[in-house]
Design an enzyme around this catalytic site. Sequence first.
Site, PDB file in Angstrom:
ATOM      1  N   ASP A 108       0.858  -1.178   0.000  1.00 40.19           N
ATOM      2  CA  ASP A 108       0.000   0.000   0.000  1.00 40.19           C
ATOM      3  C   ASP A 108       0.901   1.237   0.000  1.00 40.19           C
ATOM      4  OD1 ASP A 108      -2.386   1.572   0.396  1.00 40.19           O
ATOM      5  OD2 ASP A 108      -1.725   1.812   2.473  1.00 40.19           O
ATOM      6  N   ASP A 148      -1.309  -0.988   6.150  1.00 40.47           N
ATOM      7  CA  ASP A 148      -1.476  -0.500   7.524  1.00 40.47           C
ATOM      8  C   ASP A 148      -2.888  -0.034   7.842  1.00 40.47           C
ATOM      9  OD1 ASP A 148      -1.572   1.848   6.041  1.00 40.47           O
ATOM     10  OD2 ASP A 148      -0.662   3.022   7.659  1.00 40.47           O
ATOM     11  N   ASP A 201      -6.842  -2.273   4.049  1.00 36.84           N
ATOM     12  CA  ASP A 201      -5.884  -3.304   3.631  1.00 36.84           C
ATOM     13  C   ASP A 201      -6.193  -4.671   4.239  1.00 36.84           C
ATOM     14  OD1 ASP A 201      -4.319  -1.436   2.181  1.00 36.84           O
ATOM     15  OD2 ASP A 201      -3.364  -0.788   4.046  1.00 36.84           O
TER      16      ASP A 201
END
Length: 791
Positions: free
Chosen positions: A480, A679, A683
């Site tokens: 990410d 995080d 996700d």
Amino acid sequence: MKREDNSAETASDAACCGGHEGQAPGSGAVAIDPVCGMTVKLGAGKPSLAYKGKDYHFCSQKCHDRFDADPYFFLSGNNRRKPQKASANAPFTCPMDPEIVQEGPGTCPICGMALEPMSGASDEPNHELIDFTRRLWVSALAAVPLLLLTMGPMVGLPTRDLLGETTSVIIEFLLATPVVLWAAAPFFQRGWTSLKTRNFNMWTLIMLGVGAGYLYSTVATFFPGLFPDTIRSDSGHVPVYFEASVVIVALIFVGQVLELRAREKTGDAIRALMDLAPKTARRITPEGDEYDAPLENILSGDKLRVRPGESVPVDGEVLDGRSSVDESLITGEPVPVEKETGDTVTGGTINKNGTLIIKAVKVGDETVLAQIVDMVAAAQRSRAPIQGLADRVASYFVPAVVAIAAIAFALWWAVGPEPAFTHAVVAAVSVLVIACPCALGLATPMSIMTATGRGAQAGVLIKEAAALERMAKVDTLVVDKTGTLTEGRPVLSDVVSLGDANETDLLTIAASLEAGSEHPLAEAIVGGAEERGIKAAAIEDFEAITGKGVIGRLKDEPVALGNAALMADLGVDTSGAGDAPTELSDAGKTVMFLAQAGSLIGFVAVADRIKPNAAEAIRALKAEGFHVVMATGDTERTAKAVAAEIGIDEVRAGVLPEGKQTLVDELHAAGRSVAMAGDGVNDAPALAAADVGIAMGTGADVAVESAGITLLHGDLDCIFKARRLAKATLANIRQNLFFAFIYNSLGVPIAAGVLFPLTGMLLSPMFAAAAMSLSSVSVIANALRMRRLKL
């Protein structure tokens, strides 16, 4: 009934709070112990304590000391609110067979190992280590004179000649009996359990080997007439092997004590984490009193003071005060974070320079620190899939060894040289002892425990052993952007002046307008100004306009900071800024215009800065063989700009949470082994779907729960560390399994006597026990090498 309860309670309160005044001690007056609730007879020499003008009486010194440490806790009734935990009924599990869970300690019915508490490392002493050490000393003290009696004549010591053969054998029996019947009792108990449950393991072989040697020797001592003359020695006595049984037990205890001590060392990382929380917290009572109370007495809602230099005791919310807090425990960031009213603080972090009044929110097992400890403890108990191979081999290995021992016994008795029966017993016992698969059983769990402890020290928390094994095989990494590649918090990136105003003028106005705001963008501007040594000035007629910006008056001139919509509302023309604001916006930055006296004087931009080591970490991961894919919900232009700066080749932009999971599924369909690093809450689905989910410790709780590996520092370098740790662990497990398999494959035939035709010597059960223990020690030593692994 309700009135009676109240009356009793009132009487109790009166009794323990000075209600006995006017009654002479010894006249039958009693008080109620405020700690345990027991009735205390006054004048009987029991401890007492005066607190705030009232006398309290206690049934024991222990209750007195508990009350003295925290009077408010007991007088407020909070002790009745505290969840009670009975340590004896705490859940215990087997590190090798995690499906075995029971209340209280015991042994595993499958492998025979001692069960361990599921709560992880404890300050309590290891009772099994204490017990086994005591049994080791008894075994060793018996083994030494036994060896002098039996081996002395071989080196010229006239021990048996002085005592006589019959007396020597009786002494051997007296020395061996307490060792076999008392010291070795845990071994026989575990071996018998393995027979009953048909889960054959190392204890099956130990029970059979030690039991056979001792039983044969006892019968030979007291009923020598049952044995043929062909097995008697020149002196006419039947050979006995008490010393073999005792030395076997002693050497097994050596291996067990070494293993238990090694397990203690693997818990050092957990204990180090637990020690980050202070033992006491400074409680502020509703009456305003302050004192240091035991941490275990702190409950949710309690008001606490955290002084400069102290550790934050629990997870809480700041009620009053302002300070900087070192949160490197959680974030890995060396720069302290400013905390003020309304902010949250985490237990174990360090308060730097101010005093904070906090309200306890999460205490005990609910704190972040406790969850980290539980995560490491669970990982140390978990098994890698490769352990299944060792388990399957062991399940067939033990019956095969028993069969080989029986065949060796039969062959030696049938065709062996005289005394054939003695040779047969020696061969059978040696096979049973040397084939003990303890090294096989230790191979995987010792490596996993050491690796998870080493990972915790480096900020890599392994949630389960399976994740560690899969991490070694991953070839694709999906990352990410926000919070993973970037810092996840905005900072001032650009200051552009239009006209006569310089950068200092612009930031003075901007910081003054944003000084009273708690918005992240405002914090970025104020922080950027402070870094440049610019102080905010007083603003009059301040007003925040939701979704647009802020306005006010500085030195009697109207000033404003906000987006294009605010400028339009104020009639400020922004065309003079040109294309620069648009280009900054396309690069993922937030642009805010600055106006003074109705005219545009410049603009500032705030951005989520790329982590300093991101580019270097990506290069290292690519060199390690990872194919790196960035998946983000940002625009394609912003995502590609970030990817180009840090060297990522493949970008998936505008991806929603379900899209990230779909991406992981696509990569799986293409035959790739995927690790996902993220995080945020968005996700979590992809983290759970990936072969290995890697959560940044700075992220959301749900992300951490969905991942198999958590990086405490939120640092991409830790992914590389996790990869190295995974590869080293898998290699270490394979080395251990190889040593164990090779050792048993070579040891059993030698113990059975295949070398006898060449050497004329048969392996003694005593030397078989020494060799078996050395194999366990070698596996433990090889696993503990990873404590020094450089990551």
